[in-house]
Every structure is written in structure tokens, then in C-alpha cells.
Design a protein around this motif. Structure first.
Motif, mmCIF file in Angstrom:
data_model
loop_
_atom_site.group_PDB
_atom_site.id
_atom_site.type_symbol
_atom_site.label_atom_id
_atom_site.label_comp_id
_atom_site.label_asym_id
_atom_site.label_seq_id
_atom_site.Cartn_x
_atom_site.Cartn_y
_atom_site.Cartn_z
ATOM 1 N N PHE A 106 0.816 -1.220 0.000
ATOM 2 C CA PHE A 106 0.000 0.000 0.000
ATOM 3 C C PHE A 106 0.847 1.267 0.000
ATOM 4 O O PHE A 106 0.820 2.041 -0.944
ATOM 5 N N GLY A 107 1.610 1.498 1.027
ATOM 6 C CA GLY A 107 2.409 2.712 1.134
ATOM 7 C C GLY A 107 2.822 2.933 2.577
ATOM 8 O O GLY A 107 2.259 2.344 3.499
ATOM 9 N N ALA A 121 5.673 -0.466 -9.517
ATOM 10 C CA ALA A 121 4.966 -1.645 -9.008
ATOM 11 C C ALA A 121 5.878 -2.389 -8.055
ATOM 12 O O ALA A 121 7.109 -2.273 -8.141
ATOM 13 N N PRO A 122 5.325 -3.146 -7.118
ATOM 14 C CA PRO A 122 6.177 -3.904 -6.192
ATOM 15 C C PRO A 122 6.994 -4.958 -6.926
ATOM 16 O O PRO A 122 6.562 -5.526 -7.930
ATOM 17 N N GLY A 123 8.184 -5.218 -6.403
ATOM 18 C CA GLY A 123 9.000 -6.320 -6.888
ATOM 19 C C GLY A 123 8.868 -7.523 -5.971
ATOM 20 O O GLY A 123 7.980 -7.571 -5.105
ATOM 21 N N TYR A 157 6.223 10.480 2.022
ATOM 22 C CA TYR A 157 5.398 9.271 1.960
ATOM 23 C C TYR A 157 5.685 8.606 0.623
ATOM 24 O O TYR A 157 5.860 9.290 -0.392
ATOM 25 N N ILE A 158 5.730 7.280 0.607
ATOM 26 C CA ILE A 158 6.093 6.563 -0.618
ATOM 27 C C ILE A 158 5.108 5.445 -0.910
ATOM 28 O O ILE A 158 4.653 4.737 0.012
ATOM 29 N N THR A 159 4.749 5.300 -2.166
ATOM 30 C CA THR A 159 3.823 4.252 -2.588
ATOM 31 C C THR A 159 4.139 3.880 -4.037
ATOM 32 O O THR A 159 5.128 4.356 -4.621
ATOM 33 N N ASN A 160 3.305 3.034 -4.639
ATOM 34 C CA ASN A 160 3.462 2.622 -6.037
ATOM 35 C C ASN A 160 2.176 2.871 -6.803
ATOM 36 O O ASN A 160 1.090 2.966 -6.216
ATOM 37 N N ARG A 195 3.865 18.383 -3.266
ATOM 38 C CA ARG A 195 4.682 18.013 -4.424
ATOM 39 C C ARG A 195 4.714 16.501 -4.577
ATOM 40 O O ARG A 195 4.642 15.772 -3.593
ATOM 41 N N LEU A 196 4.886 16.063 -5.835
ATOM 42 C CA LEU A 196 5.028 14.641 -6.142
ATOM 43 C C LEU A 196 6.368 14.405 -6.820
ATOM 44 O O LEU A 196 6.848 15.235 -7.591
ATOM 45 N N VAL A 197 6.965 13.254 -6.522
ATOM 46 C CA VAL A 197 8.117 12.765 -7.272
ATOM 47 C C VAL A 197 7.692 11.452 -7.917
ATOM 48 O O VAL A 197 7.295 10.510 -7.221
ATOM 49 N N LEU A 198 7.756 11.388 -9.239
ATOM 50 C CA LEU A 198 7.315 10.211 -9.990
ATOM 51 C C LEU A 198 8.548 9.395 -10.352
ATOM 52 O O LEU A 198 9.369 9.816 -11.172
#
Length: 269
Positions: A106-107, A121-123, A157-160, A195-198
Motif C-alpha cells: 500500500f504505502g 509496481a512492487p518487486g 510518503y512513498i507508494t506505487n 509536491r510529487l516525485v514520480l
């Protein structure tokens, strides 16, 4: 037999000595008489096809299956908080990715930091742990952001873009990204970052759109439209997994981190 051949050869040599260079017939050919070409047999007319009555066109039957993406949007919009959103994703069974994955990823991180990282995506490591970016690429990402004074424990915060691991760590398809995008939009709206970092091409293309690849998108701030939140500045950058394969590109990633650090330092408050 040998004498006959010798005699013929001698006669042929004599004719060549006399200047004969073309074989002639016993009688001259009449080239002035026009001969009619033999008549061609008349083509028989094709038999007429039997008359058939035209049948009315069959009606087009449209599929009546419920649209999975609309269902995902419904569930996402109904989630009042992150816990409810995670439960909604876990219950959503319209994607076969859920059947092949081990854990929902989830994150994690600081929800009120104002900065949110979105990966692809998760590895395999993430799938086993149920956490984003914990494998070799995640460890590199942590070191990269630590170099500019940032960490998931304190600053972001970090997610996929996908919550389930694709089989064999393959690249997510456009259809898979589109299916889970409503859940990601809702997650961003609930966290309300500034802000977002992609991280990586899949995340950049999924949120920015267009046909440009990550090497053209990276290093520049873009605007991303988030339903319920509005437009957010987003900085695409190279994925750590790519950097592990192409160490020469770390210079570009470092430039992206410096651009992020400058933006954070110049922000009010």
C-alpha cells in the motif's frame, strides 16, 4: 564414328574460314507473308449465380459486464481515510494480479510531510514484505534521498502506482495502470501532498500522460491533475532499478534530486 566426327569438324572449320557465322535452313524463309494468328477459343460466359435472398444483418450484442474501472472509482471515492482505502483495494478482485501476488503493498512514510513519492509496481522483495521499495532498488532510493537530507521516516510518503506485484516483475500494462489509477488518485487526495516525485517511466506516464519517455520527462516540473485535490507539481526521475543497470545515468538522477531540494528550500514555511 571417329572419322565421321573428324570430317564434320573439318567441314565446319572450312565454313568458318569462308566467313559463315549463321546456321541457315535448306530453303529461304518467307518473311514477307503475314500469317494470321490462330483463333483463340471463345471464352464461355460464367454461369450465373443463383439468386439468393438477402438476410437481415444480425443485431450487434454488446457486452454487459460491469466496467471494472468504474467500480474501482466508486470504491476509491467512498473511502474516507487511508485505512478504508487499503481495505477497498484488498477487496477489489477485478484484476488477476491479486491472485498471483503474495501481499498487498500500500504505502508508508510521513503522511503530512507535503512530499509524496510514487513508484511503478512492487518487486519480489516488496511482495514478500508488503512494503514499498525494500529491495536493492529501494535501498538505493533511500541512499539517494538521504544524500539531500530526505527519508521516508521523516520527510516523505512513498507508494506505487500498482498495489500488487506483476508476475515475474514484468512492466505493468497500460490497462493495469488505468484500472488502479482511481485508487492512487484517492490516496494522493487523502494525503494532500504539495509536491510529487514520480519514480520511473510507468509512474510518470500514468500520471502525466502523453507519449514521452522518462528520459525526456525527467528533470522538469510538470503539473498533474488529482481529482478532489487539483493540480500538483510533479518531478519525474529515473527509477533506482534502472540506475542499478545503468550506473552512468546516476548523474541525471543526482541533478533531479538537486532540483527537488531547491524547490523544497524555496517553498514557504
Amino acid at each position: 564414328m571417329a572419322q565421321d566426327i573428324s570430317a564434320l569438324a573439318a567441314a565446319l572449320a572450312l565454313q568458318c574460314d569462308w566467313g559463315a557465322d549463321e546456321a541457315l535452313l535448306e530453303s529461304p524463309a518467307d518473311r514477307l507473308t503475314v500469317r494470321e494468328a490462330p483463333a483463340r477459343p471463345e471464352a464461355r460466359p460464367a454461369p450465373e449465380a443463383p439468386t439468393r435472398l438477402a438476410r437481415p444483418a444480425a443485431p450487434v450484442v454488446l457486452a454487459t459486464a460491469p466496467p471494472a474501472q468504474a467500480r474501482a472509482r466508486e470504491l476509491a471515492e467512498a473511502a474516507p481515510d487511508l485505512a478504508a482505502l487499503k481495505a477497498a483495494i484488498a477487496a477489489f478482485d477485478a484484476s488477476p494480479l491479486k491472485e498471483t501476488a503474495t501481499n498487498l503493498v500500500f504505502g508508508e512514510g510521513i503522511t503530512d510531510s507535503g512530499l509524496m513519492l510514487i513508484g511503478e509496481a512492487p518487486g519480489a522483495d516488496e511482495d514478500r514484505a508488503g512494503r514499498p521499495f525494500v529491495g536493492a532498488s529501494g535501498q538505493l532510493l533511500d541512499r539517494m534521498f538521504a544524500s539531500v537530507g530526505l527519508s521516508r521516516e521523516s520527510n516523505f510518503y512513498i507508494t506505487n502506482i500498482l498495489p500488487w506485484r506483476p508476475p515475474g516483475n514484468r512492466t505493468p500494462t497500460d490497462a493495469e495502470v488505468a484500472l488502479f489509477l482511481p485508487f492512487l488518485h484517492r490516496q494522493v487526495a487523502l494525503i494532500r501532498p504539495k509536491r510529487l516525485v514520480l519514480v520511473g517511466g510507468v509512474a510518470a506516464k500514468g500520471l502525466i500522460g502523453g507519449k514521452e519517455g522518462i528520459t525526456r520527462l525527467r528533470g522538469r516540473w510538470h503539473e498533474v491533475e488529482i481529482p478532489g485535490l487539483g493540480r500538483l507539481p510533479a518531478l519525474p526521475t529515473l527509477h533506482p532499478a534502472y540506475l542499478l543497470r545503468s550506473p552512468a545515468s546516476k548523474r541525471d538522477a543526482w541533478a533531479d534530486l538537486l532540483a527537488l531540494r531547491r524547490a523544497l528550500d524555496q517553498a514557504p514555511g
